[in-house]
Design an enzyme around this catalytic site. Structure first.
Site, PDB file in Angstrom:
ATOM      1  N   THR A 195     -19.692   3.869  50.515  1.00 22.11           N
ATOM      2  CA  THR A 195     -19.542   2.718  49.632  1.00 22.11           C
ATOM      3  C   THR A 195     -20.826   1.895  49.532  1.00 22.11           C
ATOM      4  O   THR A 195     -21.194   1.433  48.457  1.00 22.11           O
ATOM      5  CB  THR A 195     -18.380   1.853  50.156  1.00 22.11           C
ATOM      6  OG1 THR A 195     -17.205   2.648  50.135  1.00 22.11           O
ATOM      7  CG2 THR A 195     -18.159   0.638  49.290  1.00 22.11           C
ATOM      8  N   SER A 223     -22.501  -2.055  42.810  1.00 25.38           N
ATOM      9  CA  SER A 223     -23.260  -2.787  41.798  1.00 25.38           C
ATOM     10  C   SER A 223     -24.515  -3.451  42.337  1.00 25.38           C
ATOM     11  O   SER A 223     -25.301  -3.990  41.557  1.00 25.38           O
ATOM     12  CB  SER A 223     -22.381  -3.853  41.142  1.00 25.38           C
ATOM     13  OG  SER A 223     -21.237  -3.276  40.572  1.00 25.38           O
ATOM     14  N   ILE A 282     -25.090  -6.173  43.910  1.00 22.27           N
ATOM     15  CA  ILE A 282     -25.161  -7.570  43.501  1.00 22.27           C
ATOM     16  C   ILE A 282     -24.681  -8.470  44.633  1.00 22.27           C
ATOM     17  O   ILE A 282     -23.718  -8.139  45.326  1.00 22.27           O
ATOM     18  CB  ILE A 282     -24.253  -7.803  42.274  1.00 22.27           C
ATOM     19  CG1 ILE A 282     -24.899  -7.170  41.042  1.00 22.27           C
ATOM     20  CG2 ILE A 282     -23.981  -9.277  42.028  1.00 22.27           C
ATOM     21  CD1 ILE A 282     -23.940  -7.036  39.913  1.00 22.27           C
ATOM     22  N   HIS A 329     -22.853 -11.628  44.761  1.00 22.48           N
ATOM     23  CA  HIS A 329     -22.094 -12.509  43.875  1.00 22.48           C
ATOM     24  C   HIS A 329     -22.193 -13.961  44.325  1.00 22.48           C
ATOM     25  O   HIS A 329     -22.266 -14.247  45.520  1.00 22.48           O
ATOM     26  CB  HIS A 329     -20.616 -12.095  43.852  1.00 22.48           C
ATOM     27  CG  HIS A 329     -20.386 -10.744  43.259  1.00 22.48           C
ATOM     28  ND1 HIS A 329     -20.230 -10.549  41.905  1.00 22.48           N
ATOM     29  CD2 HIS A 329     -20.305  -9.519  43.832  1.00 22.48           C
ATOM     30  CE1 HIS A 329     -20.053  -9.254  41.673  1.00 22.48           C
ATOM     31  NE2 HIS A 329     -20.101  -8.608  42.831  1.00 22.48           N
ATOM     32  N   ARG A 356     -14.507   1.650  45.811  1.00 20.98           N
ATOM     33  CA  ARG A 356     -14.242   0.342  46.400  1.00 20.98           C
ATOM     34  C   ARG A 356     -13.067   0.515  47.371  1.00 20.98           C
ATOM     35  O   ARG A 356     -12.071   1.158  47.028  1.00 20.98           O
ATOM     36  CB  ARG A 356     -13.846  -0.664  45.336  1.00 20.98           C
ATOM     37  CG  ARG A 356     -14.784  -0.756  44.137  1.00 20.98           C
ATOM     38  CD  ARG A 356     -14.109  -1.643  43.102  1.00 20.98           C
ATOM     39  NE  ARG A 356     -14.825  -1.799  41.852  1.00 20.98           N
ATOM     40  CZ  ARG A 356     -14.732  -0.984  40.809  1.00 20.98           C
ATOM     41  NH1 ARG A 356     -13.983   0.112  40.893  1.00 20.98           N
ATOM     42  NH2 ARG A 356     -15.369  -1.240  39.693  1.00 20.98           N
ATOM     43  N   SER A 410     -15.623  -5.357  46.795  1.00 22.21           N
ATOM     44  CA  SER A 410     -16.357  -6.483  46.233  1.00 22.21           C
ATOM     45  C   SER A 410     -15.495  -7.739  46.328  1.00 22.21           C
ATOM     46  O   SER A 410     -14.310  -7.672  46.020  1.00 22.21           O
ATOM     47  CB  SER A 410     -16.694  -6.193  44.766  1.00 22.21           C
ATOM     48  OG  SER A 410     -17.349  -7.296  44.211  1.00 22.21           O
ATOM     49  N   CYS A 460     -43.578   9.377  39.929  1.00 24.01           N
ATOM     50  CA  CYS A 460     -42.824   8.425  39.094  1.00 24.01           C
ATOM     51  C   CYS A 460     -42.873   7.025  39.700  1.00 24.01           C
ATOM     52  O   CYS A 460     -42.976   6.039  38.993  1.00 24.01           O
ATOM     53  CB  CYS A 460     -41.372   8.856  38.961  1.00 24.01           C
ATOM     54  SG  CYS A 460     -41.152  10.498  38.280  1.00 24.01           S
ATOM     55  N   CYS A 508     -41.361  15.944  43.240  1.00 20.92           N
ATOM     56  CA  CYS A 508     -41.629  15.581  44.632  1.00 20.92           C
ATOM     57  C   CYS A 508     -40.672  16.244  45.604  1.00 20.92           C
ATOM     58  O   CYS A 508     -40.958  16.311  46.794  1.00 20.92           O
ATOM     59  CB  CYS A 508     -41.574  14.066  44.796  1.00 20.92           C
ATOM     60  SG  CYS A 508     -39.970  13.357  44.425  1.00 20.92           S
TER      61      CYS A 508
END
Lengths: 420, 487
Positions: free
Chosen positions: B43, B48, B50, B52, B313, B340, B405, B445
């Site tokens: 997980t 995301s 983020i 929050h 999740r 989340s 890259c 690579c």
């Protein structure tokens, strides 16, 4: 700051030919920068034959073809740096590069030739749903593991895409004892050369499924199977046509993309059609004195064409150094129309042409007994009869200068006219 | 004879590693177990990314209790551990009166949850700071404290720091059973048994299975899968903030988020699944994400997608975190249902769990020599020219660019292999220093990273896996003499 007259970025077939030709045209202070441990670029892993039919009138392997240029470059005393990575390029033609041997270098060039080649489209870019196990390789990566590093990548193989590298790898994997179960191609025709379909698939009884694609990859750790589906005209999978093939390896040969991150960062304008720089008849980009050639400009099917185009870039880079290129006089743009997907060069300055103008283009679909029609604005100035046109095969037109030199026009349009 | 520990933490995701690191401040013998061959591999590696702000959870829930305070703790820990973290702020955008009502409700919730500095922006204000959004946008809730981070990078750093401070990590060790004995627990694994006073269950989507080994079932986890697209980092200035859509009856809509590495994430959707191993992407799901994303931002260049992925999740039937000491099993603590905003809440959750253990133990003794910092990670590509030049002088391996890259050098790859909780697979190297995370996705690579891993670990190329030890890359060496004139 180190100064050079011409710096060539990339030591593959394009860079080698450009450097040699610049030297032949009177420039002595040349540097070739190569990021890999040897010159020759991707040719070094293309150990099959079929290279050089146009340039040398004989069939060579990739390394043999590269070696002829590498030897010539060395014999001419052209300087080159291996294991050297260019970090940046700017409009003033200042290059930052690093290598173990030379450390951090700042190099100023009078003219630059971009010859960075291309890279393969990836699984991510084409979005195959399913899991993300090991065993999914781009065909070129598998080729490197096998031909350069000496390792096998799998035993039961499905290939997605019928680009030339995929076809070559179908044969290569078979010769190494792997079973190639199928090649699936989403288009109704192959993107590879016809001779490769015959020699790499048909000769080994490997089935080619046209208008088919992989719609799911399965396997938690290593690939265990793929689901293949037929697609309709808009390339959408047709429900009910699925079949599953057990395999441990998926090779992707789904297209090549010119590698222009350095060009874009320098501010060079990129043609969305070719994904390479806009170039002129001299292979000059939108930055004065920066030239480009080979697969960084557009993806070629034959290295022989890369060589021809790169010789032109190298010769003109030499002319630029001597201030022999003009921006004055008549010019026109080229424009792909009906059935033509792109044209190189995109801009032509008539006064820079000696006798003939080389034009490369690709078509969008397969045509038989068709014509390529060239129009100066609205006036048809030339038609070429073509027995067969295919997206996989690049078209090369050589236009005599007298065809357009006396005309006043803005746009040279090229289109396909189908047989009635 | 079983090894005796004070604390065994099951699961080396962000919750397990965070709690391990916080516990490593104390004089404790700590063991972290994970079934995978790398930390942060489930997980934590697919979400995301983020932090929050904390206006989402319903007041009164554990999520509401921990999210906003957790958010504010990230600056310190990321600075100590040299983990990139950016407070870019977030917008919840709305297009009609219904959305307006929703956004006002969320705004009130944010105030109740103690989210600082939130405010509602009108049409002009939204487009002023995010000109690429759909011009039909009517309003947005702006939360400046929202941020972005690489969750796996945080967990890897936490694991490294915990180990530096004495914790032990055993990977590829699956817990198969737990037995309660007098005042301790016997952890039975496929690699041997461990006796411990306390257990912290941080097993993500498997937390209920671990719970049920010792206690009576009290919750179950049914994972929700989310698909994502990743855009190439050549896409610039698409959005500067994390962009959410106001949730509607039809669904939550997808988010568009910049990442700390300069990519953009678009996703996720939400589908309950029954197989806890299923992280496959689906075509319909990805199409939904595309369409929903385009509603927020019509100019998303989907031709610049470099990867799609799906993550799970750990959703529980309590629809909330389950955090604390298990009632019928004293000394068994858990972080369950940790979906989340788990990542955003973890600093506050870890503090809370450590406090519970402290109370249960009757006072933990702090170490004098706890070192809160991690040896800085050299990110060559982001350094100024002079520093690059100096590094190369010191170690020429910095001049050997392996990943073109992302401009990742050999020295950085070698370092990530030899750090504590170091990389053992191609994916583990990718998670730490990013070769293979760029537009070629490891095409160029990959072979070079395999070569470096094999060399540094003293292994054969064929023994280097992509991810798990079963995810082999190579099947052996080629024939010495290749037959036939056609190769």
């Amino acid at each position: 700051m180190i100064n050079y007259e011409v710096v060539v970025i990339g030591g593959g077939p394009a860079g080698l030919a450009a450097a040699i030709e610049a030297k032949r045209n009177g420039v002595n202070n040349i540097l070739v920068i190569e990021r890999d441990r040897e010159l020759g670029g991707i040719l070094q892993q293309c150990i099959h034959n079929g290279f050089g039919l146009h340039v040398f009138k004989e069939e060579l392997t990739g390394p043999e073809y590269a070696h002829r240029f590498i030897k010539e470059l060395k014999d001419m005393g052209i300087e080159y740096k291996l294991d050297t990575m260019v970090l940046s390029l700017n409009k003033e033609k200042v290059i930052h590069a690093i290598s173990r041997e030379d450390g951090y270098m700042i190099i100023k060039a009078k003219a630059v030739v971009l010859a960075m080649g291309c890279r393969e489209r990836t699984a991510g870019a084409i979005n195959i749903p399913g899991t993300r196990p090991s065993g999914v390789f781009s065909a070129g990566t598998a080729q490197r593991y096998i031909n350069i590093d000496g390792y096998l990548v799998g035993k039961k193989v499905v290939i997605l895409g019928s680009g030339d590298i995929g076809l070559i790898m179908a044969r290569r994997m078979t010769l190494e004892g792997a079973k190639v179960l199928a090649v699936a191609e989403i288009m109704p025709y192959s993107g590879g050369l016809n001779r490769n379909i015959v020699q790499c698939l048909n000769d080994y009884n490997i089935p080619l499924y046209l208008s088919h694609t992989i719609t799911e990859i399965k396997g938690r750790d290593r690939v265990t199977s793929v689901v293949i589906s037929q697609v309709d005209e808009s390339m959408k999978p047709i429900p009910g046509t699925e079949f599953e093939l057990e395999c441990d390896t998926v090779l992707l040969s789904v297209g090549l993309i010119p590698e222009n991150e350095l060009s874009e960062q320098a501010g060079i304008e990129i043609d969305p059609r070719t994904k390479g720089p806009y170039v002129t008849e001299t292979m000059e980009t939108s930055i004065d004195g920066v030239f480009a050639c080979g697969n960084v400009v557009h993806v070629h099917d034959l290295v022989d064409f890369v060589t021809e185009e790169s010789r032109r870039a190298g010769k003109n880079a030499a002319k630029y150094v001597k201030d022999l290129i003009t921006n004055q006089g008549k010019s026109f743009n080229t424009k792909p129309s009906n059935g033509v997907s792109y044209i190189v060069p995109q801009k032509v300055r008539v006064d820079n042409i000696d006798n003939t103008l080389d034009i490369f283009l690709r078509v969008r679909a397969i045509y038989n007994n068709a014509k390529l029609v060239l129009k100066a604005d609205d006036e048809v100035i030339k038609e070429y009869n073509k027995k067969h046109l295919a997206p996989g095969e690049m078209e090369h037109l050589v236009l005599p200068k007298k065809l357009f030199a006396d005309k006043d026009f803005d746009t040279l349009t090229i289109e396909v006219k189908e047989a009635n | 004879m079983n090894d005796l520990y004070d604390i065994v933490i099951i699961g080396a995701g962000v919750s397990g590693t965070y709690i391990a690191r916080e516990l490593s401040r104390y004089d404790l013998k700590i063991l972290i177990l994970d079934k995978d061959n790398d930390v942060a591999n489930e997980t934590t590696s697919a979400n995301s990314a983020i932090i929050h702000a904390g206006y989402d959870p319903k007041p009164g829930t554990a999520m509401a209790k921990f999210n906003a305070p957790g958010n504010l703790m990230f600056d310190k820990v990321c600075k100590e551990l040299d983990v990139p973290f950016k407070r870019c702020g977030s917008l919840v955008i709305g297009f009609d009166d219904h959305d307006k009502e929703t956004i006002e409700t969320i705004y009130q919730r944010g105030l109740t949850n103690g989210v600082p500095d939130i405010r509602i922006l009108n049409h002009d204000e939204v487009l002023e700071i995010e000109p690429n959004l759909n011009p039909d946008v009517k309003l947005a809730l702006y939360a400046p404290t929202a941020g972005i981070i690489n969750p796996w990078e945080l967990a890897i750093a936490l694991a490294e720091n915990a180990i530096d401070n004495g914790a032990e990590l055993k990977l590829e060790t699956r817990v198969t059973d737990i037995k309660k004995e007098d005042d301790s627990y016997l952890i039975i694994t496929d690699k041997g048994n461990y006796l411990t006073k306390y257990v912290v269950n941080c097993a993500g989507v498997y937390a209920d299975d671990i719970h049920n080994m010792v206690a009576k079932p009290s919750y179950s986890i049914r994972p929700r899968k989310g698909n994502y697209y990743v855009l190439d980092n050549s896409v610039k200035n698409l959005v500067d903030h994390v962009i959410f859509q106001a949730p509607t009856k039809k669904g939550k809509g997808v988010l568009i988020a910049p990442t700390v590495d300069g990519n953009f994430l678009i996703g996720p959707d939400s589908d309950f699944i029954d197989d806890k191993n299923d992280n496959s992407t689906g075509m319909d799901n990805l199409n939904y994400i595309k369409n929903s994303g385009l509603k927020s931002c019509p100019s998303i260049p989907f031709d610049k997608v470099i990867r799609s992925f799906a993550g799970l999740r750990a959703t529980s039937d309590h629809e909330d975190f389950i955090i604390g000491e298990v009632e019928d099993s004293k000394g068994f603590f858990e972080v369950g249902g940790f979906e989340s905003p788990g990542l955003s809440s973890i600093p506050a959750v870890a503090e809370y769990v450590v406090d519970l253990i402290n109370q249960r133990h009757g006072g933990l003794r702090k170490k004098d020599d706890f070192n809160p910092t991690r040896r800085p990670v050299i990110r060559f590509n982001h350094l100024p020219q002079e520093v690059k030049a100096k590094l190369i002088q010191k170690d020429p391996a910095y001049a050997n660019v392996i990943c073109r890259c992302e401009t990742i050098t050999e020295a950085e790859i070698v370092d990530c292999i030899h750090r504590k909780a170091g990389a053992r697979s191609l994916k583990a190297v990718k998670k730490r220093v990013r070769p293979g995370a760029g537009r070629c996705q490891g095409g160029f690579c990959g072979p070079k990273v395999v070569e470096i891993l094999a060399r540094e670990l003293g292994k054969d190329w064929s023994d280097i896996p992509y991810d798990s030890s079963k995810a082999y890359i190579l099947t052996g060496e080629t024939k010495e003499e290749s037959g036939g004139e056609n190769l």
